[in-house]
Design an enzyme around this catalytic site. Structure first.
Site, PDB file in Angstrom:
ATOM      1  N   LYS A 182       0.830  -1.196   0.000  1.00 24.96           N
ATOM      2  CA  LYS A 182       0.000   0.000   0.000  1.00 24.96           C
ATOM      3  C   LYS A 182       0.869   1.253   0.000  1.00 24.96           C
ATOM      4  O   LYS A 182       0.684   2.164  -0.823  1.00 24.96           O
ATOM      5  CB  LYS A 182      -0.928   0.014   1.228  1.00 24.96           C
ATOM      6  CG  LYS A 182      -1.889   1.204   1.249  1.00 24.96           C
ATOM      7  CD  LYS A 182      -2.644   1.310   2.560  1.00 24.96           C
ATOM      8  CE  LYS A 182      -1.817   2.034   3.591  1.00 24.96           C
ATOM      9  NZ  LYS A 182      -2.574   2.356   4.821  1.00 24.96           N
ATOM     10  N   ASP A 200      -6.501   1.202   0.999  1.00 25.79           N
ATOM     11  CA  ASP A 200      -6.596   1.538   2.419  1.00 25.79           C
ATOM     12  C   ASP A 200      -7.974   1.141   2.940  1.00 25.79           C
ATOM     13  O   ASP A 200      -8.754   0.487   2.237  1.00 25.79           O
ATOM     14  CB  ASP A 200      -6.298   3.021   2.640  1.00 25.79           C
ATOM     15  CG  ASP A 200      -7.423   3.938   2.160  1.00 25.79           C
ATOM     16  OD1 ASP A 200      -8.352   3.445   1.464  1.00 25.79           O
ATOM     17  OD2 ASP A 200      -7.396   5.134   2.483  1.00 25.79           O
TER      18      ASP A 200
END
Length: 314
Positions: A182, A200
């Site tokens: 991420k 997220d």
């Protein structure tokens, strides 16, 4: 003659009797009803566990792709100025800020990093920093001891293995302490212009509500959603979805009545559907509140957004 008249009648009767069971056995609309029931059951329960179908039962793969891309186009019109909501001036600041954003808001990170980067402007500076002094600066972000270890550790690796420069490859970025996929895609997409999907908590919640995928593992979500869009859309798609999750499609009280993609959303009605009541739930520039950045892009300011206050203000 009687027999010939009787024959067509028998044939007609046999056609009717053959057609009858087909009508009774055609449950074409039942999946749609089941999908609605599943959506309704989400109320008061974590969506990740309840919204099980990977796509609406009555929706073909082609229809899913079209609906997903239309949602992205609609959000692009609503948030034409969408951008990463972490303040940064270079790749080093972005990778550090992204690591610090775990378990806290981008706003809190933006209020904290000015002091950090003023004292330690380069990886070489932060690599040899006194951990106790860094901890004191990072205390407002929470989990400050673990975050101090990560940012000092990644700075040391950058200084020793990459000449003080943040690498522009995924396989190198994920070797840095505290950096996962991420974080790596945030850096690649926004510091190097290389497409990536940032999965997220907001992104995970919305793509399941929209039934783009039923996956719960971030890597599987990334793969499933990435397959719905051309690679060139991935970075902006991430911004659009995350912005929408922060401003309108909230975790507990989504403002369904003020949502621009409500007609395309299978989960419409999970939140407040009344337009006037929904408007009161809006956050950031949509609700007249400051955004997450202390130094936002000019396009955001031109659109009516306001800078966030520095740490300790007001």
């Amino acid at each position: 003659m009687a027999k010939s008249a009787e024959a067509p009648a028998k044939r007609q009767a046999s056609v009717k009797s053959a057609a009858g069971p087909v009508k009774r056995q055609a449950p074409a609309r039942k999946p749609a009803v089941a999908a609605k029931k599943a959506t309704a059951a989400v109320k008061g329960v974590a969506p990740a566990k309840v919204v099980a179908p990977k796509t609406p039962r009555a929706e073909s793969r082609t229809a899913l792709v079209r609906r997903a891309r239309r949602i992205n186009r609609e959000l692009a019109e609503v948030y034409p100025y969408a951008h990463p909501e972490l303040d940064f001036d270079n790749p080093f600041q972005l990778v550090v800020a992204t690591v610090l954003s775990a378990q806290t808001t981008d706003l809190r990170v933006n209020q904290t990093t000015p002091a950090l980067f003023a004292k330690y402007p380069t990886p070489e500076d932060l690599a040899v920093a006194n951990p106790e002094e860094v901890e004191e600066i990072l205390r407002p972000t929470g989990f400050f001891r673990a975050k101090t270890k990560s940012v000092i550790g990644l700075s040391r690796v950058l200084a020793e293995d990459f000449g003080g420069e943040v690498p522009g490859r995924l396989e190198d970025l994920v070797k840095l302490p505290g950096v996962g996929r991420k974080t790596a895609f945030v850096v690649l997409g926004n510091a190097f212009g290389r497409p990536g999907i940032t999965v997220d908590t907001h992104f995970q919640r919305l793509v399941r509500r929209w039934q783009w995928t039923g996956e719960t593992d971030p890597d599987k979500i990334e793969a499933a959603v990435g397959a719905l869009f051309p690679k060139s859309d991935w970075t902006d798609l991430s911004h659009h979805v995350i912005w929408h999750g922060r401003r309108i499609c909230h975790a507990r009280k989504p403002a369904c009545g003020a949502c621009p993609v409500a007609p395309l959303c299978p989960a419409f009605g999970e939140g407040e559907a009344d337009p006037e009541k929904a408007k009161k739930l809006l956050k950031y520039e949509k609700g007249g509140f400051p955004g997450q950045r202390l130094n936002p892009p000019q396009a955001y300011l031109d659109a009516g957004g306001t800078p966030a206050p520095p740490l300790g203000a007001g």
